[in-house]
Motif scaffolding. Structure first.
Motif, PDB file in Angstrom:
ATOM      1  N   ALA A 198       0.661  -1.105   0.033  1.00 19.80           N
ATOM      2  CA  ALA A 198       0.067  -0.106   0.087  1.00 19.80           C
ATOM      3  C   ALA A 198       0.784   1.228   0.107  1.00 19.80           C
ATOM      4  CB  ALA A 198      -0.776  -0.038   1.307  1.00 19.80           C
ATOM      5  N   VAL A 199       1.912   1.314   0.943  1.00 17.28           N
ATOM      6  CA  VAL A 199       2.734   2.497   0.836  1.00 17.28           C
ATOM      7  C   VAL A 199       3.473   2.755  -0.432  1.00 17.28           C
ATOM      8  CG1 VAL A 199       4.912   3.202   1.772  1.00 17.28           C
ATOM      9  CG2 VAL A 199       3.195   2.167   3.263  1.00 17.28           C
ATOM     10  N   LEU A 203       3.501   5.999  -2.916  1.00 15.37           N
ATOM     11  CA  LEU A 203       4.684   6.718  -3.212  1.00 15.37           C
ATOM     12  C   LEU A 203       4.797   6.874  -4.777  1.00 15.37           C
ATOM     13  CD1 LEU A 203       7.058   5.610  -0.353  1.00 15.37           C
ATOM     14  CD2 LEU A 203       6.062   7.568  -0.804  1.00 15.37           C
ATOM     15  N   ALA A 204       4.200   5.576  -5.473  1.00 15.19           N
ATOM     16  CA  ALA A 204       4.318   5.690  -6.840  1.00 15.19           C
ATOM     17  C   ALA A 204       3.852   6.810  -7.702  1.00 15.19           C
ATOM     18  CB  ALA A 204       3.554   4.330  -7.320  1.00 15.19           C
ATOM     19  N   SER A 256      12.438  -2.251   4.033  1.00 11.54           N
ATOM     20  CA  SER A 256      12.702  -0.926   4.073  1.00 11.54           C
ATOM     21  C   SER A 256      13.458  -0.445   2.902  1.00 11.54           C
ATOM     22  CB  SER A 256      13.475  -0.412   5.365  1.00 11.54           C
ATOM     23  OG  SER A 256      12.900  -0.828   6.393  1.00 11.54           O
ATOM     24  N   GLN A 257      14.273  -0.961   2.297  1.00 11.27           N
ATOM     25  CA  GLN A 257      14.844  -0.890   1.160  1.00 11.27           C
ATOM     26  C   GLN A 257      14.095  -0.666   0.063  1.00 11.27           C
ATOM     27  OE1 GLN A 257      18.368  -3.142   0.314  1.00 11.27           O
ATOM     28  NE2 GLN A 257      19.019  -1.967  -1.459  1.00 11.27           N
ATOM     29  N   ALA A 258      13.113  -1.722  -0.087  1.00  9.67           N
ATOM     30  CA  ALA A 258      12.147  -1.595  -1.374  1.00  9.67           C
ATOM     31  C   ALA A 258      11.457  -0.668  -1.144  1.00  9.67           C
ATOM     32  CB  ALA A 258      11.426  -3.016  -1.294  1.00  9.67           C
ATOM     33  N   VAL A 259      10.632   0.013  -0.034  1.00  6.93           N
ATOM     34  CA  VAL A 259       9.974   0.703   0.149  1.00  6.93           C
ATOM     35  C   VAL A 259      10.365   2.103  -0.201  1.00  6.93           C
ATOM     36  CG1 VAL A 259       8.487   1.988   1.718  1.00  6.93           C
ATOM     37  CG2 VAL A 259       8.105  -0.386   1.684  1.00  6.93           C
ATOM     38  N   ASP A 265      11.443   4.616  -8.336  1.00 12.49           N
ATOM     39  CA  ASP A 265      11.109   3.350  -9.437  1.00 12.49           C
ATOM     40  C   ASP A 265      10.237   2.396  -8.666  1.00 12.49           C
ATOM     41  OD1 ASP A 265      11.392   1.334 -11.051  1.00 12.49           O
ATOM     42  OD2 ASP A 265      13.713   1.482 -11.156  1.00 12.49           O
ATOM     43  N   PRO A 266       8.917   2.830  -8.794  1.00 11.69           N
ATOM     44  CA  PRO A 266       7.928   1.931  -8.279  1.00 11.69           C
ATOM     45  C   PRO A 266       7.848   0.531  -8.866  1.00 11.69           C
ATOM     46  CG  PRO A 266       6.853   4.094  -9.016  1.00 11.69           C
ATOM     47  CD  PRO A 266       8.333   4.014  -9.540  1.00 11.69           C
ATOM     48  N   LEU A 267       8.312   0.193 -10.023  1.00 16.95           N
ATOM     49  CA  LEU A 267       8.473  -1.226 -10.462  1.00 16.95           C
ATOM     50  C   LEU A 267       9.379  -1.817  -9.899  1.00 16.95           C
ATOM     51  CD1 LEU A 267       7.597  -3.137 -12.508  1.00 16.95           C
ATOM     52  CD2 LEU A 267       9.157  -2.051 -14.245  1.00 16.95           C
ATOM     53  N   ARG A 268      10.505  -1.148  -9.713  1.00 13.27           N
ATOM     54  CA  ARG A 268      11.552  -1.986  -8.845  1.00 13.27           C
ATOM     55  C   ARG A 268      11.244  -2.324  -7.561  1.00 13.27           C
ATOM     56  NH1 ARG A 268      17.842   0.136  -8.851  1.00 13.27           N
ATOM     57  NH2 ARG A 268      18.674  -1.750  -7.496  1.00 13.27           N
TER      58      ARG A 268
END
Length: 337
Positions: A198-199, A203-204, A256-259, A265-268
Motif C-alpha cells: 500500500a505504501v 509513493l508511486a 525498508s529498502q524496497a519501500v 522506481d515503483p516497478l523496482r
C-alpha cells in the motif's frame, strides 16, 4: 542490485526444486552458510578429510545433494594435499551451476563434474562404479528405499559411503523449528507485506517534490503510513522471541529498502517486494522439507540395518560443530571388498 532483489533467482519454470535452485544460485556454498563462514571447518572438515584421505589414487568420489559443491571442494583440497588424483562428481536434484553462482572462485571447481537436475535415485554411474559416496544433509531427503537401492548399486563390493544426516535432537533441528513459524507468519499472519504494498502504491503517485509534500495532508496516505508503522512496530516488539532475530534481521532491512525506492522506481520496488515474498516461501518450503527429513535414533538404526543386511559393516555416531552443538548423525558404511 539491492538486497531485496537478490533474494530470489529465476530457475526454469519446470524445476520442481525451485526453492533449492534459488538458494544455490544465490551463491551460498552450503546450507549452513549463516553459521559457518567459507567451507566447512573444525570437526566437520576433519570428518570428511579423514574419508577423502583414505581413497586410492584415481578414486571416484560422488557427492549426492552437492548444492554448490562444498564436499566436492573438500575432496579436491584433500587430494591436492596428498598429491593424488581423485575423480570427483557432484550430483543434485536442483538446477545447480556452482561456478556460475560464484560460490567459490571458478578455478576451484576445475576437475569436478557436476550433474544438475539428477536424482539420487537414478545416479549416472555404473554398477559398483564408485569408491566413495558422500552426503551431507541430502540422503535423508530422498525416497528412502529407492535411495538405498541405488546407493547399493553404485557401491557394489568396493565402494564405501559416509553421510552426515539431520538429527531430531540437533542444533539445526531446534533452530529450524524456531524459525519456521516466522516465515508463515510474515507470509500469512502479519499485515507487514500488505501494508508495504500500500505504501508503494501511494509513493508511486508521488514522483515530484510537490506531490510528496502533498502526502502530509492526504488522509489516505496518512492512514497507509500509520498502518505500515503499526505493522513494523508489532514485529519489532516480537524481535526477541525465539527464531525471530535472524528472520527479521534479513526481512526488515530488505522491506525498508524496497519501500524507500518506491518514489524513484515503483516497478523496482514492487519487484523487490515480490522477491522478498519468494524468499519467505522458499525458506518455509526448505524448512518444512528439513523437518520431514529429521531422523531419530530408531530411524538412524533402521537405515544402518538396511546397509548391514546387504553385507556392509556400518558405524553410527554423532557430529558436533562445537561442544554441545550437535550438527547431526554420522553414518559410515564400509566397502565389502
Amino acid at each position: 542490485m539491492s538486497d531485496a532483489e537478490s533474494i530470489a533467482g529465476s530457475p526454469p519454470p519446470d524445476d520442481p526444486q525451485g526453492a533449492w535452485t534459488r538458494l544455490w544460485r544465490s551463491g551460498v556454498l552450503h546450507s549452513c552458510a549463516t553459521a559457518i563462514d567459507g567451507n566447512y571447518d573444525g570437526p566437520v572438515r576433519a570428518f570428511w578429510q579423514s574419508h577423502f584421505a583414505r581413497l586410492p589414487d584415481g578414486g571416484v568420489v560422488v557427492d549426492v545433494g552437492t548444492g554448490n559443491g562444498a564436499l566436492a571442494l573438500l575432496a579436491m583440497d584433500t587430494a591436492h594435499a596428498g598429491r593424488k588424483r581423485l575423480e570427483v562428481h557432484g550430483v543434485d536434484l536442483a538446477d545447480i551451476s556452482p561456478a556460475a553462482a560464484g560460490a567459490a572462485d571458478a578455478s576451484a571447481f576445475e576437475g569436478i563434474t557436476f550433474h544438475p537436475r539428477t536424482s539420487l535415485t537414478a545416479l549416472p554411474f555404473a554398477d559398483g562404479g564408485i569408491d566413495l559416496l558422500v552426503s551431507q544433509f541430502a540422503f535423508e531427503y530422498a525416497p528412502r528405499e529407492a535411495a538405498i537401492v541405488e546407493a547399493l548399486r553404485v557401491l557394489g563390493r568396493r565402494g564405501a559411503a559416509a553421510m552426515v544426516l539431520h538429527s531430531s535432537d540437533s542444533l539445526v533441528a531446534r533452530v529450524s523449528a524456531e524459525r519456521l513459524p516466522w516465515f508463515g507468519h510474515l507470509l500469512h499472519g502479519s499485515p507487514m507485506l500488505a501494508s508495504a504494498d500500500a505504501v508503494v502504491d501511494v509513493l508511486a503517485h508521488a514522483r515530484t517534490q510537490a506531490e510528496r509534500s502533498a502526502l502530509a495532508t492526504d488522509p489516505r496516505a496518512e492512514a497507509t503510513r500509520a498502518a505500515f508503522n503499526d505493522a513494523a512496530g508489532d514485529l519489532l516488539e516480537r524481535a526477541a522471541e525465539p527464531g525471530a532475530g535472524e528472520v527479521l534481521g534479513r526481512f526488515m532491512p530488505a522491506l525498508s529498502q524496497a519501500v524507500r525506492s518506491a518514489s524513484a522506481d515503483p516497478l523496482r520496488a514492487r519487484q523487490a517486494l515480490e522477491a522478498l515474498r519468494q524468499w519467505l516461501r522458499d525458506e518455509e518450503e526448505r524448512l518444512m522439507q528439513l523437518h520431514d527429513a529429521l531422523l531419530g535414533a530408531p530411524e538412524l538404526e533402521a537405515l544402518a540395518d538396511r546397509f548391514r543386511s546387504a553385507g556392509h559393516a556400518v558405524a553410527c555416531g554423532s557430529l558436533e560443530q562445537r561442544p554441545g552443538a550437535k550438527l547431526g548423525w554420522t553414518l559410515e558404511i564400509a566397502s565389502r571388498g
